[in-house]
Design a protein around this motif. Structure first.
Motif, PDB file in Angstrom:
ATOM      1  N   ILE A  67       2.909   5.954   2.792  1.00 39.85           N
ATOM      2  CA  ILE A  67       3.027   7.143   3.638  1.00 39.85           C
ATOM      3  C   ILE A  67       1.757   7.985   3.552  1.00 39.85           C
ATOM      4  CG2 ILE A  67       4.287   9.309   3.977  1.00 39.85           C
ATOM      5  CD1 ILE A  67       6.805   7.868   2.950  1.00 39.85           C
ATOM      6  N   ALA A  68       1.255   8.195   2.323  1.00 35.89           N
ATOM      7  CA  ALA A  68       0.051   9.019   2.140  1.00 35.89           C
ATOM      8  C   ALA A  68      -1.145   8.409   2.862  1.00 35.89           C
ATOM      9  CB  ALA A  68      -0.238   9.178   0.651  1.00 35.89           C
ATOM     10  N   VAL A  69      -1.289   7.080   2.766  1.00 37.23           N
ATOM     11  CA  VAL A  69      -2.389   6.410   3.465  1.00 37.23           C
ATOM     12  C   VAL A  69      -2.232   6.547   4.979  1.00 37.23           C
ATOM     13  CG1 VAL A  69      -3.325   4.117   3.994  1.00 37.23           C
ATOM     14  CG2 VAL A  69      -2.964   4.808   1.621  1.00 37.23           C
ATOM     15  N   SER A  70      -0.998   6.454   5.466  1.00 35.38           N
ATOM     16  CA  SER A  70      -0.749   6.594   6.907  1.00 35.38           C
ATOM     17  C   SER A  70      -1.108   7.982   7.415  1.00 35.38           C
ATOM     18  CB  SER A  70       0.724   6.295   7.217  1.00 35.38           C
ATOM     19  OG  SER A  70       1.083   4.989   6.794  1.00 35.38           O
ATOM     20  N   LEU A  71      -1.069   8.994   6.536  1.00 37.14           N
ATOM     21  CA  LEU A  71      -1.355  10.374   6.933  1.00 37.14           C
ATOM     22  C   LEU A  71      -2.832  10.737   6.793  1.00 37.14           C
ATOM     23  CD1 LEU A  71       1.704  12.161   5.242  1.00 37.14           C
ATOM     24  CD2 LEU A  71       1.364  11.818   7.694  1.00 37.14           C
ATOM     25  N   LEU A  72      -3.625   9.868   6.142  1.00 41.05           N
ATOM     26  CA  LEU A  72      -5.023  10.193   5.891  1.00 41.05           C
ATOM     27  C   LEU A  72      -5.864  10.094   7.163  1.00 41.05           C
ATOM     28  CD1 LEU A  72      -5.733   8.358   2.500  1.00 41.05           C
ATOM     29  CD2 LEU A  72      -5.459  10.808   2.865  1.00 41.05           C
ATOM     30  N   PRO A  73      -6.834  11.007   7.343  1.00 40.37           N
ATOM     31  CA  PRO A  73      -7.758  10.899   8.482  1.00 40.37           C
ATOM     32  C   PRO A  73      -8.714   9.724   8.296  1.00 40.37           C
ATOM     33  CG  PRO A  73      -8.377  12.736   7.064  1.00 40.37           C
ATOM     34  CD  PRO A  73      -7.074  12.225   6.554  1.00 40.37           C
ATOM     35  N   HIS A  74      -9.342   9.323   9.381  1.00 41.26           N
ATOM     36  CA  HIS A  74     -10.224   8.151   9.383  1.00 41.26           C
ATOM     37  C   HIS A  74     -11.357   8.294   8.374  1.00 41.26           C
ATOM     38  CE1 HIS A  74     -13.425   5.497  11.127  1.00 41.26           C
ATOM     39  NE2 HIS A  74     -12.382   4.678  11.199  1.00 41.26           N
ATOM     40  N   GLU A  75     -11.959   9.480   8.275  1.00 43.53           N
ATOM     41  CA  GLU A  75     -13.089   9.695   7.373  1.00 43.53           C
ATOM     42  C   GLU A  75     -12.681   9.494   5.915  1.00 43.53           C
ATOM     43  OE1 GLU A  75     -12.014  11.813   9.602  1.00 43.53           O
ATOM     44  OE2 GLU A  75     -13.538  11.615  11.186  1.00 43.53           O
ATOM     45  N   THR A  76     -11.509   9.961   5.543  1.00 43.32           N
ATOM     46  CA  THR A  76     -11.049   9.817   4.160  1.00 43.32           C
ATOM     47  C   THR A  76     -10.761   8.358   3.829  1.00 43.32           C
ATOM     48  OG1 THR A  76     -10.039  12.017   4.318  1.00 43.32           O
ATOM     49  CG2 THR A  76      -9.387  10.651   2.465  1.00 43.32           C
ATOM     50  N   LEU A  77     -10.201   7.614   4.788  1.00 40.92           N
ATOM     51  CA  LEU A  77      -9.955   6.188   4.576  1.00 40.92           C
ATOM     52  C   LEU A  77     -11.265   5.438   4.352  1.00 40.92           C
ATOM     53  CD1 LEU A  77      -7.196   5.472   7.278  1.00 40.92           C
ATOM     54  CD2 LEU A  77      -6.892   5.507   4.804  1.00 40.92           C
ATOM     55  N   LEU A  78     -12.281   5.783   5.143  1.00 38.32           N
ATOM     56  CA  LEU A  78     -13.598   5.160   4.962  1.00 38.32           C
ATOM     57  C   LEU A  78     -14.180   5.477   3.587  1.00 38.32           C
ATOM     58  CD1 LEU A  78     -15.292   5.667   8.462  1.00 38.32           C
ATOM     59  CD2 LEU A  78     -14.701   3.482   7.359  1.00 38.32           C
ATOM     60  N   GLU A  79     -14.029   6.726   3.165  1.00 38.21           N
ATOM     61  CA  GLU A  79     -14.546   7.139   1.868  1.00 38.21           C
ATOM     62  C   GLU A  79     -13.869   6.375   0.739  1.00 38.21           C
ATOM     63  OE1 GLU A  79     -15.113  11.295  -0.713  1.00 38.21           O
ATOM     64  OE2 GLU A  79     -14.407  11.357   1.372  1.00 38.21           O
ATOM     65  N   ILE A  80     -12.550   6.178   0.835  1.00 41.31           N
ATOM     66  CA  ILE A  80     -11.814   5.436  -0.193  1.00 41.31           C
ATOM     67  C   ILE A  80     -12.248   3.971  -0.208  1.00 41.31           C
ATOM     68  CG2 ILE A  80      -9.525   4.619  -0.867  1.00 41.31           C
ATOM     69  CD1 ILE A  80      -8.376   7.241   0.153  1.00 41.31           C
ATOM     70  N   GLU A  81     -12.393   3.360   0.960  1.00 42.64           N
ATOM     71  CA  GLU A  81     -12.797   1.966   1.031  1.00 42.64           C
ATOM     72  C   GLU A  81     -14.206   1.768   0.470  1.00 42.64           C
ATOM     73  OE1 GLU A  81     -13.025  -2.081   1.702  1.00 42.64           O
ATOM     74  OE2 GLU A  81     -11.327  -0.717   1.503  1.00 42.64           O
ATOM     75  N   ASN A  82     -15.111   2.691   0.771  1.00 45.09           N
ATOM     76  CA  ASN A  82     -16.478   2.587   0.238  1.00 45.09           C
ATOM     77  C   ASN A  82     -16.489   2.713  -1.284  1.00 45.09           C
ATOM     78  OD1 ASN A  82     -17.576   2.261   2.804  1.00 45.09           O
ATOM     79  ND2 ASN A  82     -17.880   4.470   3.102  1.00 45.09           N
ATOM     80  N   ALA A  83     -15.620   3.572  -1.805  1.00 38.70           N
ATOM     81  CA  ALA A  83     -15.541   3.729  -3.265  1.00 38.70           C
ATOM     82  C   ALA A  83     -15.067   2.447  -3.926  1.00 38.70           C
ATOM     83  CB  ALA A  83     -14.608   4.889  -3.603  1.00 38.70           C
ATOM     84  N   GLU A 102     -15.431  -0.610  -2.675  1.00 33.24           N
ATOM     85  CA  GLU A 102     -16.502  -1.600  -2.500  1.00 33.24           C
ATOM     86  C   GLU A 102     -17.602  -1.428  -3.540  1.00 33.24           C
ATOM     87  OE1 GLU A 102     -17.130  -4.168  -0.662  1.00 33.24           O
ATOM     88  OE2 GLU A 102     -15.344  -4.193   0.602  1.00 33.24           O
ATOM     89  N   SER A 103     -17.961  -0.184  -3.827  1.00 38.85           N
ATOM     90  CA  SER A 103     -19.066   0.091  -4.744  1.00 38.85           C
ATOM     91  C   SER A 103     -18.627   0.211  -6.197  1.00 38.85           C
ATOM     92  CB  SER A 103     -19.791   1.371  -4.318  1.00 38.85           C
ATOM     93  OG  SER A 103     -18.893   2.477  -4.343  1.00 38.85           O
TER      94      SER A 103
END
Length: 589
Positions: A214-230, A232-233
């Protein structure tokens, strides 16, 4: 001298009988009434003896030999106040799965119960063993949890003052679960209750995972990108949820990596689907997508399996068991309730005169809901209209019409056989997993898609109750709201005592009034609203007052008997901040 026709079945609903009590109705030898999934037409029905669990096989000879009162004196000795002979005293509970011939072999006893009890009579001195009030409190408060929300959390003023939660098991182990968390990257709180069946594996998994989806479904696109980049790195991830859990509410460490990988795949798909052009998040759509995606992942993980034998068996247990869910998302004055199954959300509203009214924010997904029955019939061919819902159960077996897991009602027969044959021996040797429901032609018959209700909070909306069906089977919704409302405010609107047609002497009426006065002075012995509600649900007598003798008896029932009288009870009581809600309302006017 009438004969008591108590209908009884084992905690798993695998056998049943109809038996008389002794002539004077003072020593009851039956374990108690219970609603079951198939009609009883005769007192001489065969028993499912081969399917009895071990404790029940030991228990049955004790019943035949009239030894039960000697061993379980507190549970089954009936004197004036019957636990098993007076229906008004007993909350009835039904198994999630109906008995089916595939689970057992029939046989008829050589002689009837009545012949046996007439030939063997024992004279015994009645013994009463009651729990003391401290012992009762210790049992009731073992799983209670309270959390007070800071008025300002750094982002906005919270409309939630705090919440109380508690659980009282009937199954061993308990099949209910509960969860509560604050959303850190968005706003609001998530609270939910989860009612498992066919084991606790599915309810445990859903209680751990659903809020993340649910929390992931509510996140904006920018925050999802930030989490995915974290990820990856290899950098530390942003915390998504702050959990509020009782020490007994655990997480499965062994499956954490598997669960994380499935969640990551989900947010990667959300990133691909959302280009970032739209910033508005539809909470209702987010809740529905999260429920459906988690159920899909549970099914997919079971089909793929895992090289680790422990994890492989775990994901299969999760998929073949089931769970209902009732979740609330509170953000300011916006309250969304997502419900799948037959748990309920109830709003407590205080009227101008100080009285309390109940507003239902969820619908039960079972045979009592005509719209649900009609939905099921429309989703399947007309020639299945009479079999899709039979004896008030899905395909004659399952009570809730929506649930997580329960792949036996979702997968094709070929897929079920393939997964079972390639699975571990524990699964292949399990008769339940190999059993195919009757009239199983056009799966899926079951869905986890929730029904979402929106409510805009008002100053008169004082609290929200989320509870599994173990509570609603024992108490009416109006009584539940009144008890919680009076507890939270300390105001008791005294109504004339209703005796429900009973003949009450003047002395008995004086005792009732004295008891009510004593209850008013001791109402605050519970520091937790959910505990206070469970005390009433288990211990209320026919006059609506907590009877310590009855409460002690119900809490003294051994594991083999407890499930015959009630289900697991899980409650969350969320208290709202009326001043904050009123301020929101004034700002918009």
């Amino acid at each position: 001298m009438g004969r008591c026709r108590c209908r009884c079945c084992s905690p798993r609903g695998l056998w049943m009988l109809s038996a008389p009590c002794c002539d004077d109705r003072r020593m009851c030898v039956c374990p108690g009434p219970r609603r079951i999934g198939i009609p009883v037409r005769s007192s001489s029905l065969p028993l499912f003896s081969d399917a009895m669990p071990a404790p029940t096989q030991l228990f049955f000879p004790l019943i035949r030999n009239c030894e039960l009162s000697r061993i379980y004196g507190t549970a089954c000795y009936c004197h004036h106040k019957h636990l098993c002979c007076s229906p008004p005293y007993i909350p009835q509970s039904r198994p999630r799965y109906a008995p089916h011939p595939a689970y057992a072999t029939f046989y008829r006893p050589k002689e009837s119960w009545w012949q046996y009890t007439q030939g063997r009579r024992y004279a015994s001195t009645p013994q009463k063993f009651y729990l003391t009030p401290p012992q009762v409190n210790s049992i009731l408060k073992a799983n209670e949890y309270s959390f007070k929300v800071p008025e300002f959390d750094g982002k906005n003023v919270s409309s939630v003052l705090g919440f109380d939660s508690n659980q009282l098991p009937a199954n061993a182990p308990i099949e209910d679960r509960r969860s509560a968390a604050t959303c850190l990257q968005t706003r609001g709180m998530l609270l939910g209750v989860f009612d498992g069946h066919a084991g606790c594996a599915c309810s445990q998994a859903v209680s751990e995972r659903l809020f993340y989806y649910i929390a992931v479904s509510l996140l904006p696109h920018e925050t999802l990108l930030e989490i995915e980049n974290a990820v990856e790195s290899g950098r530390a991830l942003l915390p998504i949820l702050q959990w509020h859990k009782h020490p007994n509410d655990y997480f499965s460490k062994e499956a954490s990596k598997l669960y994380f990988n499935s969640l990551r795949t989900y947010w990667q798909e959300l990133i691909d689907l959302n280009t970032g052009e739209s910033t508005d998040i539809d909470v209702k759509e987010a809740l529905i997508n999260a429920f459906k995606r988690l159920d899909n992942d549970i099914s997919l993980e079971a089909q793929v399996g895992d090289p680790n034998s422990f994890l492989n068996y775990l994901v299969l247990r999760v998929a073949f068991s089931g769970a209902t869910a009732c979740v609330a998302h509170v953000d300011g004055v916006d309250l969304h309730v997502a419900n799948t199954g037959d748990s309920r959300a109830m709003l407590g509203v205080q009227e101008e005169d100080g009285s309390w009214s109940a507003v239902t924010l969820s619908n039960d997904h079972n045979a009592q809901n005509e719209r649900e029955v009609e939905r099921l019939k429309l989703e399947h061919p007309k020639n299945e209209a009479k079999s899709v819902v039979k004896q008030d159960r899905l395909l004659g077996l399952l009570m809730p019409f929506r649930a997580f897991g329960d792949v036996k009602f979702k997968w094709s027969i070929d897929l079920q056989k393939r997964v079972i044959e390639s699975g571990p021996d524990q699964l292949n040797d399990n008769e339940y997993t190999k059993f195919i429901p009757p009239n199983y032609y056009t799966p899926p018959y079951l869905t986890a898609e929730p029904e979402v209700t929106y409510h805009r909070l008002r100053p008169q909306d004082k609290f929200l109750i989320l509870a599994t069906d173990g509570l609603w089977e024992t108490m009416h919704r109006q009584d539940v709201v009144r008890i919680v409302g009076e507890y939270l405010t300390g105001m008791h609107h005294q109504q004339p005592i209703a005796v429900g047609g009973y003949k009450v002497t003047l002395g008995q009426m004086h005792g009732l009034l004295t008891e009510r006065r004593a209850k008013m002075s001791s109402v605050f012995e519970d520091q937790n609203a959910a505990t206070h509600l469970i005390r009433h649900a288990v211990g209320n007598n026919e006059f609506g007052a907590v009877d310590h003798e009855r409460l002690s008896k119900m809490l003294s029932l051994p594991e083999e008997l407890a499930r015959m009288y009630r289900d697991d009870i899980t409650i969350i009581v969320v208290q709202f901040n009326s001043h904050v809600v009123g301020a929101y309302q004034n700002q918009e006017q």
